[in-house]
Motif scaffolding. Structure first.
Motif, PDB file in Angstrom:
ATOM      1  N   LYS A   9       0.863  -8.975  -6.673  1.00 26.55           N
ATOM      2  CA  LYS A   9       0.333  -8.377  -7.899  1.00 26.55           C
ATOM      3  C   LYS A   9       0.435  -6.865  -7.793  1.00 26.55           C
ATOM      4  O   LYS A   9       0.261  -6.299  -6.719  1.00 26.55           O
ATOM      5  N   GLN A  10       0.692  -6.236  -8.908  1.00 19.86           N
ATOM      6  CA  GLN A  10       0.821  -4.781  -8.922  1.00 19.86           C
ATOM      7  C   GLN A  10      -0.528  -4.144  -8.626  1.00 19.86           C
ATOM      8  O   GLN A  10      -1.530  -4.461  -9.261  1.00 19.86           O
ATOM      9  N   LYS A  20      -0.765   1.422 -14.798  1.00 20.91           N
ATOM     10  CA  LYS A  20       0.081   0.364 -14.236  1.00 20.91           C
ATOM     11  C   LYS A  20       1.379   0.226 -15.026  1.00 20.91           C
ATOM     12  O   LYS A  20       2.441   0.043 -14.453  1.00 20.91           O
ATOM     13  N   ARG A  24       5.064   0.434 -13.581  1.00 19.34           N
ATOM     14  CA  ARG A  24       5.919  -0.746 -13.742  1.00 19.34           C
ATOM     15  C   ARG A  24       7.244  -0.364 -14.383  1.00 19.34           C
ATOM     16  O   ARG A  24       8.315  -0.763 -13.919  1.00 19.34           O
ATOM     17  N   ALA A  27       9.281   1.598 -11.889  1.00 17.45           N
ATOM     18  CA  ALA A  27       9.771   0.697 -10.836  1.00 17.45           C
ATOM     19  C   ALA A  27      10.948  -0.136 -11.332  1.00 17.45           C
ATOM     20  O   ALA A  27      11.899  -0.378 -10.584  1.00 17.45           O
ATOM     21  N   TRP A  45       5.840  -0.538  -4.789  1.00 19.37           N
ATOM     22  CA  TRP A  45       4.966  -0.060  -5.868  1.00 19.37           C
ATOM     23  C   TRP A  45       4.471   1.344  -5.578  1.00 19.37           C
ATOM     24  O   TRP A  45       4.460   2.209  -6.449  1.00 19.37           O
ATOM     25  N   GLU A  49       5.295   4.788  -7.693  1.00 17.50           N
ATOM     26  CA  GLU A  49       4.263   5.675  -8.241  1.00 17.50           C
ATOM     27  C   GLU A  49       4.453   7.109  -7.749  1.00 17.50           C
ATOM     28  O   GLU A  49       4.371   8.062  -8.524  1.00 17.50           O
TER      29      GLU A  49
END
Length: 64
Positions: A9-10, A20, A24, A27, A45, A49
């Motif tokens: 999960k992110q 998020k 996302r 990414a 992740w 960021e």
């Protein structure tokens, strides 16, 4: 037989003002080829960021 990596999960972004969804989207651009075969790791992740924040800081705007 290879074990398939478990989908992660992110995580919640640690940078104020970054969501998020923003991470996302960034990414997806950074890891387009990797996503076809494997889910993103926690390290992926975090790197996405950090790259997004560096891009924001160097240009003064967030990418769309």
């Amino acid at each position: 037989m290879k074990d398939k990596p478990q989908e992660l999960k992110q995580p919640v972004p640690f940078t104020p003002g970054i969501t998020k969804a923003m991470v996302r989207q960034h990414a997806l651009r950074l890891y387009r080829d990797k996503l076809r075969e494997h889910p993103l790791s926690l390290e992926d992740w975090v790197l996405a960021e950090k790259d997004l924040v560096n891009e924001r800081d160097s240009t003064g705007i967030l990418p769309s």
